[in-house]
Design an enzyme around this catalytic site. Structure first.
Site, PDB file in Angstrom:
ATOM      1  N   ASP A  94      20.176 -26.829 -26.579  1.00 23.75           N
ATOM      2  CA  ASP A  94      19.887 -25.410 -26.358  1.00 23.75           C
ATOM      3  C   ASP A  94      20.575 -24.522 -27.385  1.00 23.75           C
ATOM      4  OD1 ASP A  94      22.646 -24.717 -25.232  1.00 23.75           O
ATOM      5  OD2 ASP A  94      21.975 -26.190 -23.764  1.00 23.75           O
ATOM      6  N   GLU A 114      21.225 -34.135 -31.622  1.00 24.92           N
ATOM      7  CA  GLU A 114      20.418 -33.944 -30.406  1.00 24.92           C
ATOM      8  C   GLU A 114      19.242 -34.909 -30.493  1.00 24.92           C
ATOM      9  OE1 GLU A 114      18.453 -33.395 -27.242  1.00 24.92           O
ATOM     10  OE2 GLU A 114      20.218 -32.107 -27.396  1.00 24.92           O
ATOM     11  N   ASP A 145      20.034 -40.311 -32.263  1.00 18.52           N
ATOM     12  CA  ASP A 145      21.016 -40.815 -31.311  1.00 18.52           C
ATOM     13  C   ASP A 145      22.431 -40.525 -31.789  1.00 18.52           C
ATOM     14  OD1 ASP A 145      22.071 -42.344 -29.141  1.00 18.52           O
ATOM     15  OD2 ASP A 145      22.384 -43.995 -30.526  1.00 18.52           O
ATOM     16  N   ASP A 163      27.981 -32.125 -25.087  1.00 20.39           N
ATOM     17  CA  ASP A 163      27.301 -31.210 -24.166  1.00 20.39           C
ATOM     18  C   ASP A 163      26.105 -31.962 -23.597  1.00 20.39           C
ATOM     19  OD1 ASP A 163      26.103 -29.171 -22.787  1.00 20.39           O
ATOM     20  OD2 ASP A 163      25.489 -28.037 -24.560  1.00 20.39           O
ATOM     21  N   SER A 165      23.776 -33.839 -20.211  1.00 25.32           N
ATOM     22  CA  SER A 165      23.345 -33.709 -18.826  1.00 25.32           C
ATOM     23  C   SER A 165      24.162 -34.685 -17.981  1.00 25.32           C
ATOM     24  CB  SER A 165      21.837 -33.961 -18.715  1.00 25.32           C
ATOM     25  OG  SER A 165      21.473 -35.149 -19.396  1.00 25.32           O
ATOM     26  N   ASP A 166      23.733 -34.940 -16.756  1.00 25.97           N
ATOM     27  CA  ASP A 166      24.536 -35.711 -15.810  1.00 25.97           C
ATOM     28  C   ASP A 166      24.427 -37.217 -16.044  1.00 25.97           C
ATOM     29  OD1 ASP A 166      25.612 -33.541 -14.155  1.00 25.97           O
ATOM     30  OD2 ASP A 166      23.510 -33.137 -13.703  1.00 25.97           O
ATOM     31  N   TYR A 231      25.401 -24.281 -11.687  1.00 26.43           N
ATOM     32  CA  TYR A 231      25.682 -25.713 -11.735  1.00 26.43           C
ATOM     33  C   TYR A 231      26.069 -26.196 -10.335  1.00 26.43           C
ATOM     34  CZ  TYR A 231      25.473 -25.829 -16.840  1.00 26.43           C
ATOM     35  OH  TYR A 231      25.054 -25.770 -18.139  1.00 26.43           O
TER      36      TYR A 231
END
Length: 290
Positions: A94, A114, A145, A163, A165-166, A231
């Site tokens: 982002d 990214e 990667d 940064d 995601s889960d 979040y």
């Protein structure tokens, strides 16, 4: 799928990492709904939080509160480090971390890895105040990667910010010991890594495991928190590791770069490392008294 229920006009973030609860936002319009090679990408205009980015059903950011996460995950490690010249960002498509990194005059170059170019392109279009630094002269964007990139760039970076995601799906490897070992090998002496560190209210066993294995790799390990309403549980954590055994991560080494901050301050930097007693005790090193 929750967004397809246009009658309700509400998106509910239902996920296995926060069972029995969900964050819900009222939706005015779905702006993007597409599947990239890696994940399901959705952007929607919300009633009260501006534009919303969702990846595989999980909220990544909203325009209303993104600054809290991006300012803290960036300025704490960059200001704890005495002289961060070369920075690596893993993930962060982002562009929010990138926007904050380039504020630092000490930083000579920043590389962002990214894996999903669709996220970058979507955010440039729908989150222009977040993805605002991609054309900065200090920035290099590498679509690919991040783990493979670090294997080819050993001992190069002063600060590495993950940064992600889960820890389910494509980001799951970024929460494992092997990843933290790889980051360690990509650091310069006295380097710092900072990663999205989950929520002490929901993921304390995950955080405990990460802190435990990080202590076997790095002489200095700490967990900090920030309030981010959208979040899960409204409280986001950050995991910090440093190769400098004498550093106090909670103490900024210099004032923040000039400019307006909505969340970060030197006082907030230090306060972020003060955890509620239950989390402090759970994450205490074996030799620390609680």
């Amino acid at each position: 799928d929750a967004l397809k229920n246009t009658e309700s006009k509400w998106f509910s973030e239902i996920g296995e990492l926060w069972p029995g609860q969900a964050m819900s936002l009222e939706i005015e319009e779905v702006l993007v709904d597409q599947k990239s090679a890696f994940q399901h990408v959705v952007v929607a205009k919300t009633k009260t939080y501006g534009n919303l980015l969702v990846l595989d059903g999980a909220i990544q950011l909203t325009e209303r509160d993104e600054f809290a996460y991006h300012e803290m995950i960036t300025h704490i490690p960059l200001l704890a480090h005495p002289s961060p010249k070369k920075v690596l960002i893993i993930g962060g498509g982002d562009g929010g971390v990138l926007r904050e990194v380039v504020k630092h005059a000490e930083v000579e170059s920043v590389i962002q890895c990214e894996i999903d170019s669709v996220v970058v392109d979507v955010c440039k279009e729908h989150f222009p105040t977040v993805a605002s630094a991609y054309n900065h002269p200090k920035v290099t964007l590498h679509i690919g990667d991040g783990l493979a990139f670090m294997r080819e760039h050993q001992g190069e970076f002063d600060v590495i910010i993950t940064d992600s995601s889960d820890p389910i799906g494509p980001a799951s490897t970024l929460f494992e010991k092997e990843y933290y070992f790889l980051m360690k090998s990509a650091l310069r002496p006295n380097g710092i890594v900072c990663s999205q560190g989950e929520s002490i209210w929901l993921h304390l066993p995950i955080i405990q495991g990460m802190v435990t294995f990080c202590r076997t790799l790095y002489p200095t390990v700490a967990h900090a928190i920030a309030s981010v309403p959208t979040y899960p549980s409204g409280l986001m954590g950050f995991l910090f590791c440093s190769l400098d055994s004498s550093i106090n991560l909670a103490q900024p080494s210099r004032p923040p770069p000039p400019g307006k901050y909505k969340y970060y301050s030197p006082e907030m930097h230090t306060a972020a490392f003060v955890l509620p007693a239950f989390a402090r005790d759970a994450l205490a090193a074996p030799t620390e008294s609680v």
